[in-house]
Design a protein around this motif. Structure first.
Motif, short mmCIF file in Angstrom:
data_model
loop_
_atom_site.label_atom_id
_atom_site.label_comp_id
_atom_site.label_asym_id
_atom_site.label_seq_id
_atom_site.Cartn_x
_atom_site.Cartn_y
_atom_site.Cartn_z
N VAL A 6 14.44 14.06 -49.98
CA VAL A 6 14.79 15.46 -50.22
C VAL A 6 15.99 15.55 -51.16
CG1 VAL A 6 15.69 17.55 -49.13
CG2 VAL A 6 13.82 16.29 -48.05
N VAL A 10 16.00 17.40 -54.77
CA VAL A 10 16.96 18.49 -55.04
C VAL A 10 17.79 18.18 -56.28
CG1 VAL A 10 19.03 19.64 -54.18
CG2 VAL A 10 17.07 19.32 -52.67
N ASP A 13 15.59 18.44 -59.40
CA ASP A 13 15.33 19.84 -59.80
C ASP A 13 16.57 20.49 -60.42
OD1 ASP A 13 12.77 19.56 -58.92
OD2 ASP A 13 13.05 20.67 -57.05
N THR A 44 14.02 27.58 -59.68
CA THR A 44 14.08 26.46 -58.75
C THR A 44 14.06 26.94 -57.30
OG1 THR A 44 15.30 25.10 -60.33
CG2 THR A 44 15.46 24.48 -58.02
N SER A 47 10.59 27.98 -56.42
CA SER A 47 9.70 26.83 -56.17
C SER A 47 9.97 26.22 -54.79
CB SER A 47 9.87 25.78 -57.27
OG SER A 47 11.10 25.08 -57.15
N TRP A 48 11.24 26.17 -54.39
CA TRP A 48 11.55 25.67 -53.05
C TRP A 48 10.97 26.59 -51.99
CZ3 TRP A 48 17.46 24.36 -53.91
CH2 TRP A 48 17.55 23.27 -54.79
N SER A 52 7.91 23.51 -52.56
CA SER A 52 8.02 22.28 -53.36
C SER A 52 8.91 21.23 -52.71
CB SER A 52 8.55 22.61 -54.76
OG SER A 52 9.87 23.09 -54.71
N LEU A 53 9.58 21.59 -51.60
CA LEU A 53 10.32 20.61 -50.80
C LEU A 53 9.68 20.43 -49.43
CD1 LEU A 53 14.07 21.50 -51.53
CD2 LEU A 53 12.68 19.68 -52.53
#
Length: 451
Positions: A6, A10, A13, A44, A47-48, A52-53
């Protein structure tokens, strides 16, 4: 391991946000470049929020291409508005969108690096999740596949059984929630996976035993060659039931046919200089024509003439029996391959290594005999040896590239070749085609199995 992954994603990104903003400072100055960073950070965060995470990107190494692109699309209107509203010298709306596209590309590259690293580590035996398997009827085939795919990240450390039909007689039966909780704690279990037809009562017992823990429960009913995009959850009798799409929609097949011909023509036009130079090299290297034609089997068993650059001497067909008798590379009993085949010319070894010998198949794509993506085009004598499962390869057009091409090519066994093509036939669609396209370049550069 999950925490490390993770943090990696992070930082990757955020680095993708920082680079376009840093470049913008050289164009309009540091005080006017802040909108690039703001919009990048917004994309970003979106997307999270879209996942995306989540588990797939972090624990399975999925690229989250759809989520990253969707986030960029959602942020685009804000980028256009902010770019056109700022006073004085600043980034224009077009420049903001270009920065957003650059950021998305960098984020995808970062995730590709992370995915490759995770796969390599798991092949070395690291980063695996300690898994307790609960077996039901029909579990054995799924267990065999789990052992063959260490990149999925499961290290089986113990077994329990459900029902009377036990795949492993020595496995203890599921008893009660306390038994599950004790086993999970004592064996430091990360995941519990039910495989096969586990009894509903046992599944509920497992769920009760995992309450209050961070252990993941994975239900694997044993379905093979069914990707998640083909499944949809339905609420039936106050429980969960899976709906599986069985047939490909006709509109999707028509769209693929149109796409193949248009894109095939464009690639053929762009590659024409390479085609001309290769044809000249083949003619100068050895006597004979530049092109080689061969009868192959296409959609629903129809025969067609496939084009390739000639990579062997002109007497290769006559000498085939001799080479086969001498023995090729073991492992594929239907498709004969020999990395030391004496029939291959000097130029032939080069164009095979780079897969340039297959470029004339673009003519077959434009004519409609082949697709850009699909199973390997088979020879008639190979089809004569097909069983019912292998015959399913003929339900779609053969392709210039496919899962066979990007998974090892000639290094694969016949069983693996059939399994990959069957997976493609069962799950064909735009998403899988795009994934294969992205993997093809890496396979061509690596050259594994190309001979």
């Amino acid at each position: 391991m999950r925490t490390d992954l993770v943090i990696w994603l992070v930082l990757s990104d955020l680095s993708a946000v920082a680079l376009p903003a840093w470049l913008a400072t050289f164009i309009v100055g540091p005080w006017q470049a802040w909108p690039v960073a703001a919009i990048g950070l917004l994309a970003t965060l979106i997307s999270w929020f879209l996942g995306s995470l989540g588990m797939d990107p972090v624990e399975q190494g999925a690229l989250s291409t759809g989520r990253l692109v969707s986030a960029a699309v959602i942020a685009t209107p804000a980028a256009l508005l902010l770019g056109g509203a700022l006073p004085g010298p600043s980034i224009t709306g077009t420049g903001m969108v270009a920065a957003l596209a650059l950021q998305t590309t960098l984020a995808l590259i970062g995730r590709m690096v992370e995915s490759g690293w995770l796969r390599r580590r798991r092949m070395e035996g690291h980063g695996l999740r300690r898994t307790l398997v609960v077996m039901g009827s029909g579990a054995q085939p799924m267990l065999t596949q789990l052992r063959r795919h260490p990149v999925d990240g499961f290290l089986i450390v113990g077994y329990l059984s459900s029902g009377e039909d036990r795949s492993v007689r020595t496995a203890a039966a599921v008893r009660d929630p306390e038994h599950i909780a004790t086993t999970v704690r004592s064996e430091r279990i990360d995941s519990v996976m039910t495989v096969g037809s586990v009894l509903p009562d046992d599944l509920v017992t497992i769920m009760r035993g995992l309450e209050g823990t961070s252990v993941r429960l994975i239900v694997a009913p044993g379905l093979q060659d069914v990707v998640p995009s083909r499944m949809r959850g339905l609420s039936v009798t106050h429980g969960w039931t899976g709906l599986i799409a069985v047939q490909t929609r006709r509109t999707r097949a028509l769209g693929k046919a149109i796409f193949d011909r248009i894109v095939g023509f464009l690639i053929l036009t762009a590659a024409s200089p390479v085609l001309a130079l290769t044809a000249l090299a083949v003619r100068l290297d050895s006597p004979g024509p530049a092109f080689y034609t061969q009868t192959r089997v296409g959609l629903e068993g129809e025969h067609f003439t496939m084009w390739k650059f000639r990579s062997m001497h002109i007497d290769s067909d006559a000498r085939r029996r001799e080479v086969v008798t001498s023995g090729g590379d073991a492992g594929n009993e239907v498709m004969f391959k020999d990395r030391r085949d004496p029939r291959i010319t000097r130029v032939g070894r080069i164009i095979r290594r780079l897969s340039i010998d297959e470029l004339p198949q673009l003519f077959n794509v434009v004519l409609g005999d082949m697709s850009l993506v699909g199973p390997r085009p088979a020879l008639p004598h190979e089809v004569e040896q097909y069983d019912d499962e292998a015959l399913r390869r003929l339900l779609v057009k053969p392709g210039m590239t496919g899962l066979w091409q990007v998974s090892g090519r000639s290094d694969l066994s016949w069983a693996s070749t059939v399994a990959l093509d069957r997976h493609y036939v069962e799950n064909r669609g735009g998403a899988l085609d795009a994934q294969i396209f992205l993997s093809t370049l890496r396979a061509v550069i690596g050259g594994k199995g190309a001979y």
